[in-house]
Design an enzyme around this catalytic site. Structure first.
Site, PDB file in Angstrom:
ATOM      1  N   VAL A   1       0.823  -1.220   0.000  1.00 45.16           N
ATOM      2  CA  VAL A   1       0.000   0.000   0.000  1.00 45.16           C
ATOM      3  C   VAL A   1       0.855   1.268   0.000  1.00 45.16           C
ATOM      4  O   VAL A   1       0.348   2.359  -0.232  1.00 45.16           O
ATOM      5  CB  VAL A   1      -0.996   0.076   1.196  1.00 45.16           C
ATOM      6  CG1 VAL A   1      -2.011  -1.038   1.118  1.00 45.16           C
ATOM      7  CG2 VAL A   1      -0.281   0.109   2.528  1.00 45.16           C
ATOM      8  N   LYS A   2       2.152   1.120   0.250  1.00 43.44           N
ATOM      9  CA  LYS A   2       3.045   2.291   0.289  1.00 43.44           C
ATOM     10  C   LYS A   2       3.479   2.654  -1.140  1.00 43.44           C
ATOM     11  O   LYS A   2       3.169   1.942  -2.091  1.00 43.44           O
ATOM     12  CB  LYS A   2       4.251   2.000   1.192  1.00 43.44           C
ATOM     13  CG  LYS A   2       3.878   1.429   2.574  1.00 43.44           C
ATOM     14  CD  LYS A   2       3.244   2.476   3.492  1.00 43.44           C
ATOM     15  CE  LYS A   2       2.519   1.897   4.698  1.00 43.44           C
ATOM     16  NZ  LYS A   2       3.354   1.390   5.758  1.00 43.44           N
ATOM     17  N   GLN A   3       4.230   3.731  -1.293  1.00 40.49           N
ATOM     18  CA  GLN A   3       4.538   4.234  -2.645  1.00 40.49           C
ATOM     19  C   GLN A   3       5.383   3.266  -3.466  1.00 40.49           C
ATOM     20  O   GLN A   3       5.262   3.204  -4.691  1.00 40.49           O
ATOM     21  CB  GLN A   3       5.267   5.584  -2.558  1.00 40.49           C
ATOM     22  CG  GLN A   3       4.388   6.732  -2.115  1.00 40.49           C
ATOM     23  CD  GLN A   3       4.367   6.912  -0.615  1.00 40.49           C
ATOM     24  OE1 GLN A   3       4.728   6.020   0.145  1.00 40.49           O
ATOM     25  NE2 GLN A   3       3.945   8.078  -0.171  1.00 40.49           N
TER      26      GLN A   3
END
Ligand SMILES: *Cc1c(COP(=O)(O)O)cnc(C)c1O
Length: 389
Positions: A197-199
């Site tokens: 879910v992070k960049q």
């Protein structure tokens, strides 16, 4: 084969993801190719791809060193060890964060002390940091909530002359910046997560970046059982001898993950641009409505991990949006309200009133680079319907 109608799903046949998620990885053929190459190579772990990924990330954020580990949580734990945190110490952490930010303090036998956040930004409140500072305070962890960097200047002023460390939990903010510099250079050490879910996604993964060689060295030892030399160094020196000098863990990242990370880093600028564009679209749509986004400090570039709004009747709005297939979330339950913390530390409601009040009102809307403008419009329409109905 029937193609999946939902572009954010990679599957060709049937899509199990019937809901627009709040966050999701972006994987393309280059990523898959990069992972394939490692699978055909000599090293699945402790190979050359891990240091290459470390160099890529360190260079991207302008830091001297990067040390890759198995998760953001492992990175936080290793950073605590590098700062020599242990029993009897206190470490200041914001109440509004993922539990891992505080858990890493407990792993060392030290005590996390919860600090309240600023109402407008959800960032750790430097005034409250000063208030909760004691002779036992070993350091401060700031969380760049939602992707916006903390007021690191103000935090630096609080710790100046006090012999305390500043650690950035930048699990939301890779690629963010303020006028003083890029995320990764604003604290004594900075921690990233590469959860999907992070960049940047590596499956699971994390990194500590720093300008301090001693901190990097300590994290390298800590991720490898506390052994003072790494396999590749020993191979070079043609020796079998090694020493375990402290108690560490197996927190190593694999070359498979690192290859995915390198490939993802090539696309990070594009990801960040798209995230910012979506945020701008939301901003414009909610202006003058009862939906109020968090505020941005002046001169910051957010990395836009999350798009967080305050809405009236949050619980009803949440249920409605979920019922129409929009995967909203609440980030976060203040850490001191979790049963474990209440029981273990005797903390509870009243400790950080701003975070507790915010928790009743906030909602994270879908935000990830593969979202189409139409998805953003649909989210806006449904949010407006929910708050007006
Ligand atoms: C994601 C996250 C972590 C933990 O990272 P993992 O890679 O999932 O272990 C820690 N702190 C914050 C603020 C996060 O968002």
């Amino acid at each position: 084969m029937k193609s999946c109608a939902r572009y954010w799903c990679n599957k060709d046949s049937h899509c199990k993801m019937s809901i627009l998620p709040y966050g999701r990885q972006c994987i393309d053929e280059d990523d898959i190719q990069a992972v394939n190459e490692v699978l055909r190579s000599d090293f699945l772990t402790t190979g050359p791809t891990v240091p290459a990924f470390e160099k890529t990330v360190a260079r991207f954020c302008g830091a001297k060193e990067g040390v890759a580990v198995s998760s953001g949580t492992a990175a936080l734990h290793a950073a605590m060890a590098a700062f020599d945190v242990g029993p009897g110490d206190e470490v200041l952490v914001p109440a509004m964060t993922f539990a891992a930010t505080a858990n890493c303090v407990l792993y060392t036998g030290a005590t996390p002390v919860f600090v309240d956040v600023c109402r407008e930004t959800m960032l750790i409140d430097p005034t409250d940091v000063r208030r909760r500072f004691t002779s036992r305070t070993k350091g401060v962890v700031g969380v760049d909530y939602a992707g916006q960097p903390c007021d690191w200047n103000a935090l630096r002023e609080v710790v100046d002359g006090r012999d305390a460390f500043l650690l950035a939990d930048a699990c939301h903010s890779i690629g963010g910046a303020v006028s003083e510099g890029t995320v990764g250079t604003l604290a004594d050490a900075t921690v990233f997560s590469f959860h999907p879910v992070k960049q940047v996604a590596t499956g699971e993964g994390g990194m500590v970046v720093t300008d301090e060689p001693a901190i990097a060295e300590s994290v390298r030892r800590f991720r490898n059982h506390g052994i003072s030399t790494e396999l590749r160094q020993r191979e070079k020196a043609a020796t079998w001898y090694y020493e375990m000098v402290e108690l560490g863990f197996n927190y190593r990242m694999t070359d498979i993950q690192a290859a995915l990370g390198i490939s993802q880093m090539r696309k990070l600028s594009g990801f960040l641009e798209r995230r910012a564009a979506i945020a701008k679209q939301y901003d414009a749509a909610f202006a003058g409505s009862p939906v109020s986004p968090l505020e941005m400090r002046t001169d910051v570039n957010s990395a836009w991990h999350l798009y967080v709004v305050r809405v009236p009747h949050r619980d009803e709005v949440f249920s409605y949006l979920r019922s129409v297939g929009i995967g909203v979330q609440v980030h976060y339950i203040p850490v001191h309200l979790h049963p474990y913390y209440r029981k273990q530390m005797g903390v509870g409601p009243g400790l950080c009133p701003v975070a507790e009040q915010a928790y009743e009102e906030i909602l994270s809307l879908p935000l990830f680079p593969a979202m189409k403008d139409d998805d953003v419009s649909r989210v806006v329409d449904e949010v407006m319907k929910a708050v007006e109905g």
